[in-house]
Design an enzyme around this catalytic site. Structure first.
Site, PDB file in Angstrom:
ATOM      1  CD  GLU A   1     -27.863  77.468  17.141  1.00  0.00           C
ATOM      2  OE1 GLU A   1     -28.245  76.921  16.072  1.00  0.00           O
ATOM      3  OE2 GLU A   1     -26.918  78.260  17.193  1.00  0.00           O
TER       4      GLU A   1
ATOM      5  CE1 TYR B   1     -30.186  75.706  24.449  1.00  0.00           C
ATOM      6  CE2 TYR B   1     -30.428  76.618  22.260  1.00  0.00           C
ATOM      7  CZ  TYR B   1     -29.997  76.743  23.565  1.00  0.00           C
ATOM      8  OH  TYR B   1     -29.375  77.894  23.982  1.00  0.00           O
TER       9      TYR B   1
ATOM     10  NE  ARG C   1     -31.205  79.370  13.922  1.00  0.00           N
ATOM     11  CZ  ARG C   1     -30.615  80.071  14.882  1.00  0.00           C
ATOM     12  NH1 ARG C   1     -31.283  80.412  15.962  1.00  0.00           N
ATOM     13  NH2 ARG C   1     -29.366  80.444  14.754  1.00  0.00           N
TER      14      ARG C   1
ATOM     15  CG  HIS D   1     -25.160  76.701  22.843  1.00  0.00           C
ATOM     16  ND1 HIS D   1     -24.868  77.809  22.085  1.00  0.00           N
ATOM     17  CD2 HIS D   1     -26.483  76.765  23.093  1.00  0.00           C
ATOM     18  CE1 HIS D   1     -25.972  78.510  21.891  1.00  0.00           C
ATOM     19  NE2 HIS D   1     -26.967  77.888  22.479  1.00  0.00           N
TER      20      HIS D   1
ATOM     21  CD  GLN E   1     -16.110  93.828  25.045  1.00  0.00           C
ATOM     22  OE1 GLN E   1     -15.515  93.973  23.990  1.00  0.00           O
ATOM     23  NE2 GLN E   1     -15.926  94.630  26.065  1.00  0.00           N
TER      24      GLN E   1
HETATM   25  P1  NAP Z   1      -6.081  94.279  32.317  1.00  0.00           P
HETATM   26  O1  NAP Z   1      -7.083  93.397  31.694  1.00  0.00           O
HETATM   27  O2  NAP Z   1      -6.347  94.874  33.641  1.00  0.00           O
HETATM   28  O3  NAP Z   1      -4.711  93.460  32.392  1.00  0.00           O
HETATM   29  C1  NAP Z   1      -3.543  93.994  32.883  1.00  0.00           C
HETATM   30  C2  NAP Z   1      -2.464  92.914  32.929  1.00  0.00           C
HETATM   31  O4  NAP Z   1      -1.311  93.497  33.423  1.00  0.00           O
HETATM   32  C3  NAP Z   1      -2.814  91.764  33.822  1.00  0.00           C
HETATM   33  O5  NAP Z   1      -2.474  90.568  33.132  1.00  0.00           O
HETATM   34  C4  NAP Z   1      -1.944  91.966  35.054  1.00  0.00           C
HETATM   35  O6  NAP Z   1      -1.562  90.662  35.413  1.00  0.00           O
HETATM   36  C5  NAP Z   1      -0.801  92.795  34.540  1.00  0.00           C
HETATM   37  N1  NAP Z   1      -0.315  93.798  35.493  1.00  0.00           N
HETATM   38  C6  NAP Z   1      -1.034  94.715  36.173  1.00  0.00           C
HETATM   39  N2  NAP Z   1      -0.231  95.495  36.940  1.00  0.00           N
HETATM   40  C7  NAP Z   1       1.021  95.060  36.710  1.00  0.00           C
HETATM   41  C8  NAP Z   1       2.290  95.454  37.207  1.00  0.00           C
HETATM   42  N3  NAP Z   1       2.401  96.451  38.072  1.00  0.00           N
HETATM   43  N4  NAP Z   1       3.371  94.783  36.804  1.00  0.00           N
HETATM   44  C9  NAP Z   1       3.257  93.769  35.917  1.00  0.00           C
HETATM   45  N5  NAP Z   1       2.086  93.353  35.409  1.00  0.00           N
HETATM   46  C10 NAP Z   1       0.982  93.989  35.812  1.00  0.00           C
HETATM   47  O7  NAP Z   1      -5.750  95.494  31.390  1.00  0.00           O
HETATM   48  P2  NAP Z   1      -5.585  95.528  29.807  1.00  0.00           P
HETATM   49  O8  NAP Z   1      -5.059  94.263  29.261  1.00  0.00           O
HETATM   50  O9  NAP Z   1      -4.812  96.754  29.562  1.00  0.00           O
HETATM   51  O10 NAP Z   1      -7.019  95.719  29.301  1.00  0.00           O
HETATM   52  C11 NAP Z   1      -7.697  96.884  29.654  1.00  0.00           C
HETATM   53  C12 NAP Z   1      -9.179  96.714  29.468  1.00  0.00           C
HETATM   54  O11 NAP Z   1      -9.478  96.646  28.106  1.00  0.00           O
HETATM   55  C13 NAP Z   1      -9.723  95.505  30.161  1.00  0.00           C
HETATM   56  O12 NAP Z   1     -10.621  95.919  31.149  1.00  0.00           O
HETATM   57  C14 NAP Z   1     -10.420  94.771  29.101  1.00  0.00           C
HETATM   58  O13 NAP Z   1     -11.791  94.573  29.426  1.00  0.00           O
HETATM   59  C15 NAP Z   1     -10.414  95.660  27.868  1.00  0.00           C
HETATM   60  N6  NAP Z   1     -10.017  94.873  26.709  1.00  0.00           N
HETATM   61  C16 NAP Z   1     -10.696  93.737  26.442  1.00  0.00           C
HETATM   62  C17 NAP Z   1     -10.346  92.985  25.355  1.00  0.00           C
HETATM   63  C18 NAP Z   1     -11.090  91.719  25.049  1.00  0.00           C
HETATM   64  O14 NAP Z   1     -12.023  91.369  25.738  1.00  0.00           O
HETATM   65  N7  NAP Z   1     -10.733  90.997  24.051  1.00  0.00           N
HETATM   66  C19 NAP Z   1      -9.304  93.376  24.542  1.00  0.00           C
HETATM   67  C20 NAP Z   1      -8.625  94.535  24.855  1.00  0.00           C
HETATM   68  C21 NAP Z   1      -8.985  95.279  25.949  1.00  0.00           C
HETATM   69  P3  NAP Z   1      -0.845  90.280  36.761  1.00  0.00           P
HETATM   70  O15 NAP Z   1      -1.283  91.319  37.763  1.00  0.00           O
HETATM   71  O16 NAP Z   1      -1.280  88.893  37.055  1.00  0.00           O
HETATM   72  O17 NAP Z   1       0.593  90.336  36.422  1.00  0.00           O
HETATM   73 FE1  SF4 Z   2     -23.557  92.475  20.844  1.00  0.00          FE
HETATM   74 FE2  SF4 Z   2     -23.571  95.076  20.308  1.00  0.00          FE
HETATM   75 FE3  SF4 Z   2     -21.249  93.763  20.392  1.00  0.00          FE
HETATM   76 FE4  SF4 Z   2     -23.016  93.398  18.400  1.00  0.00          FE
HETATM   77  S1  SF4 Z   2     -21.891  95.273  18.871  1.00  0.00           S
HETATM   78  S2  SF4 Z   2     -21.949  91.814  19.498  1.00  0.00           S
HETATM   79  S3  SF4 Z   2     -24.938  93.536  19.476  1.00  0.00           S
HETATM   80  S4  SF4 Z   2     -22.651  94.086  22.082  1.00  0.00           S
END
Ligand code: NAP
Ligand code: SF4
Length: 682
Positions: free
Chosen positions: A166, A168, A216, A254, A343
């Site tokens: 990795e 290290y 490893r 990494h 996550q």
């Molecule tokens: P979010 O992460 O809060 O993003 C909302 C987006 O909408 C932002 O880009 C924001 O950007 C925009 N926005 C907010 N209010 C707005 C408005 N009034 N008008 C126009 N644009 C607006 O919410 P999300 O994408 O729905 O995700 C929800 C949650 O699901 C998140 O907390 C996330 O952790 C989780 N999630 C995570 C993943 C991942 O990690 N891969 C995937 C899916 C969901 P601006 O304000 O800059 O415009």
């Molecule tokens: Fe990590 Fe749990 Fe997500 Fe697996 S399911 S990657 S152990 S948080």
């Protein structure tokens, strides 16, 4: 006969026998720095030993201060420290388990100003520049590794794992780019591998023949000037001769820009590398393979193919400590499968928080979050069958409460039913299967396709409101135009979408929808294709390692750019980096993936209007119209908490969890943890 006969068969190491082929891979969980008698860490490992793991490997422990990953990181350099480790080893041995301590010297990856390396070459992922080790420094570092192993033995460990991959310190000695020395520890490859071989030889001599030494070995560096395949073979031979008991597989430094463990990586994607070492016939000791092995079926297939003698799993054992025992009992369908989201585990560790698991909030909280039988049995209504509601319902029912789970949708899963359709998120299907099984086993009564109103609370002692969220509709002129869709229409509604699409909002959902629209539609149960994945990320699957001379250094080749099937604009009002809120360990993958697909990323956007021409915007004072067929709203969510006020008014005991409680930070990790905690306390 068990369908997992390879996985469950013992492994004879000569002086000792492992009870099966499962090695719990090393993973730092943030409990290694716990003060006192390692109460939490002992309980965490004991639980995995109880669950049947063949050999546990601890998170990385530094052999000296210079090798720490960060200030105050755990070291093992005195008998006093070794005595504390007795609590861990005794707890594991009490469950007939075996445990090895991983010795990890971070080298130039140490997040400290006192880090050292073979040469003064700074890592691209670290603001600190390393101090080059003097010749005496190299010798004393080897001695520190050996002393650390001896102390591990004193602390009751069955062996050690020497972290040689990795990127290290040990890896840094092996590769020319990071080892620019001209003394006996640098120069030719023979000289550069003296450092790891001297460490393994020293440990074998000091700790005797009846001590497990896992090494490893970085079989695929995935950095431009990494090892060639003939060098990997030469190192493996030298490590066996130096006295290692097992060679474990390391994939990617990494700093490598190839995903190696994220959900988008196909299952068992790198086991071909270990197989090539096995097939080369240059080593005879057991080989352990690794990365994205998360079900007993996959593990069995890998072992049956002759790729390796053991499989390493780390995150899958966070997700379900009983993985092995469930497989052995023919209950594989009950396994809580790791969905490789990172996550709650790796992302937490990078944020200096204690690790846990998105699908199993009890991981690393074994002494604090326990589910005991309830003293008084209640009638509990859980409203909303998303991840939080399912966790609450299952936990409450397992404690002996009578639970009814309501959802207005016809199926379980809530937002997970959308997530599982995103390319690279196919694993979410497993979580749905797990909860389905668990709810049935716990005797939860399901009332799907049923809208719950406050008046329905009569007859229940407690209501858990897990109604989730509703999408936010931003106030933009023309928002009612027929070309405007919500992300729910696209991901759940199968609404036809045109060739040119603008996405409003670039959070987690915006990224997910972009990935979904960029790719041709496919069956969510079909996992990504290995060859396609390797081509996209530039891994030399064909030539590298196939013969002694084949392939480029580090296993890298030119990457392909799989263009999107649509022209996409991902828009946000803020000027920050797109996807800033995505996980530390996965955000870069999502950004790189969309970039490869040619998605336009627009920041600092003001939305002017939507009409037949498209989406009118202004960026830096310049107005333009994106000539799109559809505009998809991914602008965040609002809590669906309409039940709360009437329940309060009626004086019904209730708890509000997940998105219904807090929409801005909506995520399944919080919802599942809250659901479990609320039900554990009912
Ligand atoms: P979010 O992460 O809060 O993003 C909302 C987006 O909408 C932002 O880009 C924001 O950007 C925009 N926005 C907010 N209010 C707005 C408005 N009034 N008008 C126009 N644009 C607006 O919410 P999300 O994408 O729905 O995700 C929800 C949650 O699901 C998140 O907390 C996330 O952790 C989780 N999630 C995570 C993943 C991942 O990690 N891969 C995937 C899916 C969901 P601006 O304000 O800059 O415009
Ligand atoms: Fe990590 Fe749990 Fe997500 Fe697996 S399911 S990657 S152990 S948080």
């Amino acid at each position: 006969m068990s369908p997992y006969k390879h996985l469950l068969s013992p492994l004879d190491l000569g002086h000792t026998t492992l009870k099966n082929r499962v090695l719990m891979g090393s993973m730092h969980v943030g409990l290694e720095e716990e003060r006192g008698p390692f109460e939490k860490l002992s309980a965490y490992f004991a639980r995995r030993a109880e669950g049947g793991v063949g050999l546990i490997v601890t998170g990385g422990i530094a052999p000296n201060r210079a090798g720490q990953l960060k200030p105050f990181a755990a070291t093992l350099k005195s008998s006093r420290e070794a005595r504390r480790h007795r609590h861990i080893t005794d707890a594991v041995h009490a469950h007939d388990g075996k445990i090895a301590l991983q010795i990890l010297h971070a080298g130039r990856y140490g997040y400290t100003p006192w880090q050292v390396a073979p040469s003064r070459v700074q890592a691209p992922i670290n603001p600190f520049k390393p101090w080059p080790l003097t010749k005496r420094g190299v010798r004393s570092t080897i001695d520190d590794f050996v002393r650390c192993a001896a102390l591990a033995r004193e602390g009751g460990y069955d062996g050690v794992e020497v972290m040689g991959s990795e990127g290290y310190l040990i890896n840094q000695f092996i590769v020319r780019h990071t080892n620019q020395r001209s003394d006996e520890w640098g120069g030719s490859y023979e000289h550069r591998i003296r450092f790891p071989t001297a460490i393994v030889e020293g440990i074998r001599k000091e700790c005797g023949p009846d001590f497990i030494i896992v090494y490893r070995l970085s079989m695929l560096d995935l950095v431009p000037d990494g090892s060639s395949w003939p060098e990997v073979l030469q190192l493996a031979q030298a490590i066996e001769q130096a006295g290692a008991s097992i060679i474990n597989t390391g994939i990617g430094w990494h700093e490598a820009r190839v995903p190696t463990i994220a959900t988008s990586v196909p299952r068992a994607a790198f086991t071909w590398v270990t197989k090539r070492l096995r097939d080369s016939g240059v080593v005879t000791i057991p080989l352990c393979t690794s990365n994205r092995i998360n079900t007993p079926e996959v593990a069995e297939e890998v072992l049956a193919s002759g790729a390796a003698d053991m499989v390493s799993m780390a995150r899958p054992l966070l997700a379900d400590p009983d993985f092995v025992n469930k497989a052995a009992a023919g209950r594989a369908a009950d396994i809580n499968t790791c969905i490789a989201c990172n996550q709650a585990c790796l992302d937490h560790v990078f944020e200096n928080k204690r690790a846990s698991c998105l699908v199993n909030p009890m991981a690393c909280h074994e002494t604090e979050l326990t589910v005991k039988p309830a003293t008084a049995h209640k009638r509990v209504a859980v409203v909303g069958a998303g991840p939080g509601g399912m966790a609450a319902a299952a936990t409450a029912a397992e404690r002996g409460h009578r639970v009814v789970l309501f959802d207005q949708a016809e199926r379980l899963g809530g937002q997970f039913n959308m997530a599982k359709r995103i390319p690279g998120k196919e694993e979410f299907v497993e979580t749905l299967r797990y909860f389905d099984q668990r709810l049935r086993a716990a005797g939860v009564e399901l009332r799907l396709g049923t809208r719950f109103e406050a008046a329905d609370a009569q007859g229940f002692d407690h209501v858990v409101v897990a109604t989730g969220v509703v999408p936010r509709t931003p106030q933009i002129p023309g928002i009612e135009h027929p070309k405007v869709l919500s992300y729910v229409d696209v991901l759940a509604g199968d609404v036809p979408v045109g060739d040119k699409v603008a996405l409003i909002g670039a959070g987690g959902i915006g990224f997910d929808v972009a990935e979904f629209l960029a790719e041709p539609k496919k069956d969510p149960s079909v996992h990504p294709d290995l060859a396609q994945f390797m081509a996209e990320w530039g891994v030399d699957l064909g030539g590298w390692g196939a013969d002694r001379d084949g392939g480029a250094r580090g296993g890298l080749t030119e990457a392909s750019d799989p263009h999107s099937i649509r022209e996409l604009w991902l828009c946000q009002r803020s000027r920050s980096k797109h996807g800033r809120g995505l996980g530390k360990t996965t955000g870069w993958i999502h950004r790189a993936s969309l970039k490869k697909r040619g998605v336009h990323m627009l920041g600092g956007v003001t939305y002017l209007r939507i009409d037949d021409e498209g989406l009118h915007i202004e960026v830096d004072g310049a107005r333009q119209c994106l000539p799109v067929d559809h505009v998809v709203l991914c602008a965040g969510q609002l809590s669906d908490d309409r039940l709360v006020a009437p329940l309060e008014a009626a004086g019904v005991a209730h708890s509000v969890i997940g998105g219904a409680a807090e929409a801005s930070e909506l995520d399944a990790k919080r919802a599942i943890a809250q659901g479990t905690r609320v039900a554990a306390a009912l």
